[in-house]
Design a protein around this motif. Structure first.
Motif, mmCIF file in Angstrom:
data_model
loop_
_atom_site.group_PDB
_atom_site.id
_atom_site.type_symbol
_atom_site.label_atom_id
_atom_site.label_comp_id
_atom_site.label_asym_id
_atom_site.label_seq_id
_atom_site.Cartn_x
_atom_site.Cartn_y
_atom_site.Cartn_z
ATOM 1 N N GLU A 214 11.080 -4.369 4.255
ATOM 2 C CA GLU A 214 10.924 -2.950 3.936
ATOM 3 C C GLU A 214 10.582 -2.816 2.461
ATOM 4 O O GLU A 214 10.807 -3.728 1.674
ATOM 5 C CB GLU A 214 12.191 -2.161 4.288
ATOM 6 C CG GLU A 214 13.464 -2.668 3.650
ATOM 7 C CD GLU A 214 13.820 -2.014 2.342
ATOM 8 O OE1 GLU A 214 13.150 -1.040 1.944
ATOM 9 O OE2 GLU A 214 14.760 -2.476 1.702
ATOM 10 N N ALA A 215 10.024 -1.678 2.127
ATOM 11 C CA ALA A 215 9.646 -1.410 0.740
ATOM 12 C C ALA A 215 10.115 -0.025 0.313
ATOM 13 O O ALA A 215 9.526 0.584 -0.560
ATOM 14 C CB ALA A 215 8.131 -1.532 0.575
ATOM 15 N N ALA A 216 11.171 0.464 0.950
ATOM 16 C CA ALA A 216 11.653 1.811 0.651
ATOM 17 C C ALA A 216 12.969 1.797 -0.116
ATOM 18 O O ALA A 216 13.541 2.850 -0.376
ATOM 19 C CB ALA A 216 11.813 2.604 1.947
ATOM 20 N N THR B 94 0.826 -1.212 0.000
ATOM 21 C CA THR B 94 0.000 0.000 0.000
ATOM 22 C C THR B 94 0.855 1.255 0.000
ATOM 23 O O THR B 94 0.519 2.231 -0.640
ATOM 24 C CB THR B 94 -0.947 0.019 1.213
ATOM 25 O OG1 THR B 94 -0.174 -0.144 2.399
ATOM 26 C CG2 THR B 94 -1.961 -1.095 1.095
ATOM 27 N N SER B 95 1.952 1.233 0.743
ATOM 28 C CA SER B 95 2.857 2.379 0.732
ATOM 29 C C SER B 95 4.251 1.892 1.064
ATOM 30 O O SER B 95 4.416 1.015 1.900
ATOM 31 C CB SER B 95 2.412 3.432 1.749
ATOM 32 O OG SER B 95 2.544 2.915 3.043
ATOM 33 N N PRO B 96 5.241 2.467 0.393
ATOM 34 C CA PRO B 96 6.602 2.047 0.713
ATOM 35 C C PRO B 96 6.941 2.449 2.138
ATOM 36 O O PRO B 96 6.794 3.606 2.516
ATOM 37 C CB PRO B 96 7.480 2.794 -0.283
ATOM 38 C CG PRO B 96 6.570 3.475 -1.229
ATOM 39 C CD PRO B 96 5.186 3.443 -0.657
ATOM 40 N N GLY B 97 7.313 1.486 2.921
ATOM 41 C CA GLY B 97 7.607 1.788 4.317
ATOM 42 C C GLY B 97 9.005 1.366 4.698
ATOM 43 O O GLY B 97 9.630 0.561 4.028
ATOM 44 N N GLY B 98 9.464 1.903 5.805
ATOM 45 C CA GLY B 98 10.767 1.556 6.334
ATOM 46 C C GLY B 98 10.755 0.159 6.930
ATOM 47 O O GLY B 98 9.744 -0.531 6.898
ATOM 48 N N PRO B 99 11.858 -0.242 7.483
ATOM 49 C CA PRO B 99 11.962 -1.604 8.019
ATOM 50 C C PRO B 99 10.991 -1.845 9.167
ATOM 51 O O PRO B 99 10.702 -0.947 9.939
ATOM 52 C CB PRO B 99 13.394 -1.681 8.535
ATOM 53 C CG PRO B 99 14.083 -0.486 8.047
ATOM 54 C CD PRO B 99 13.072 0.511 7.664
ATOM 55 N N GLU B 100 10.514 -3.047 9.215
ATOM 56 C CA GLU B 100 9.717 -3.488 10.355
ATOM 57 C C GLU B 100 9.996 -4.959 10.566
ATOM 58 O O GLU B 100 10.280 -5.684 9.607
ATOM 59 C CB GLU B 100 8.228 -3.238 10.137
ATOM 60 C CG GLU B 100 7.642 -3.925 8.940
ATOM 61 C CD GLU B 100 6.181 -3.545 8.721
ATOM 62 O OE1 GLU B 100 5.349 -4.468 8.742
ATOM 63 O OE2 GLU B 100 5.910 -2.358 8.541
ATOM 64 N N PRO B 101 9.986 -5.405 11.811
ATOM 65 C CA PRO B 101 10.251 -6.827 12.069
ATOM 66 C C PRO B 101 9.214 -7.704 11.374
ATOM 67 O O PRO B 101 8.043 -7.339 11.270
ATOM 68 C CB PRO B 101 10.122 -6.944 13.586
ATOM 69 C CG PRO B 101 10.307 -5.564 14.101
ATOM 70 C CD PRO B 101 9.789 -4.648 13.030
ATOM 71 N N ASP B 102 9.661 -8.839 10.880
ATOM 72 C CA ASP B 102 8.763 -9.798 10.241
ATOM 73 C C ASP B 102 8.782 -11.085 11.059
ATOM 74 O O ASP B 102 9.699 -11.895 10.929
ATOM 75 C CB ASP B 102 9.189 -10.077 8.807
ATOM 76 C CG ASP B 102 8.182 -10.918 8.051
ATOM 77 O OD1 ASP B 102 7.264 -11.486 8.686
ATOM 78 O OD2 ASP B 102 8.300 -11.018 6.820
ATOM 79 N N PRO B 103 7.784 -11.270 11.930
ATOM 80 C CA PRO B 103 7.786 -12.452 12.802
ATOM 81 C C PRO B 103 7.567 -13.763 12.049
ATOM 82 O O PRO B 103 7.889 -14.829 12.566
ATOM 83 C CB PRO B 103 6.634 -12.183 13.773
ATOM 84 C CG PRO B 103 5.733 -11.242 13.044
ATOM 85 C CD PRO B 103 6.622 -10.415 12.156
#
Length: 161
Positions: A118-120, A46-55
């Motif tokens: 991430e998608a940035a 939906t929107s390029p976002g910074g890193p986030e943990p992927d459990p």
């Protein structure tokens, strides 16, 4: 002349046999590809976002054609990806973030003992800075909680004593 004809026939038979073996190996590899878990099915970003943990992210191992050990990575929105250089990534991730997979505009990073998506379009040093900042915030929150707990305990002792 008949020797040339026999040579051509032998060459055709040999190339057909090689073609069957290669085609069979490719078909076996496709058939032996692991199924995609529900959480790993691709979904739109939906929107390029910074890193986030992927459990959900992690590796699994299976035996492929000729019983060779294969390492696959799977994450949230990332179908199984064959990782050919698993041992070098396992060493590198202890020092710096390493990109493991890319699916569409998303990328998955492995650093220390966690996975991040991430998608940035970040670089390894960007992911490292983000992870370190996240750790600093977590430690500051713990220190603040300890301080407030100690302050409340001190007020209770003052009121009761």
């Amino acid at each position: 002349m008949s020797g040339v004809l026999v040579g051509v026939v032998v060459l055709l038979v040999a190339s057909a046999a090689v073609g069957l073996v290669v085609g069979g190996a490719v078909a076996l590899r496709r058939r032996s590809w692991p199924e995609t878990p529900a959480f790993a099915r691709p979904r739109p970003v939906t929107s390029p976002g910074g890193p986030e943990p992927d459990p959900n992210a992690g590796f699994f191992t299976d035996r492929g054609p000729l019983f060779r050990k294969r390492h696959f990575f799977v994450g949230t929105g990332c179908p199984p990806v064959l990782v050919t250089d698993f041992s070098s990534l396992d060493v590198s991730r202890r020092e710096q973030p390493v990109r493991i997979a890319r699916h569409g505009i998303r990328a998955w990073w492995w650093f220390e003992d966690e996975f991040y998506r991430e998608a940035a379009g970040l670089r390894a040093d960007d992911v490292l800075a983000w992870v370190r900042e996240r750790e600093r915030r977590r430690r500051a929150g713990q220190e603040r909680a300890r301080f407030l707990s100690a302050a409340e305990e001190s007020l209770r002792k003052r009121e009761n004593g």
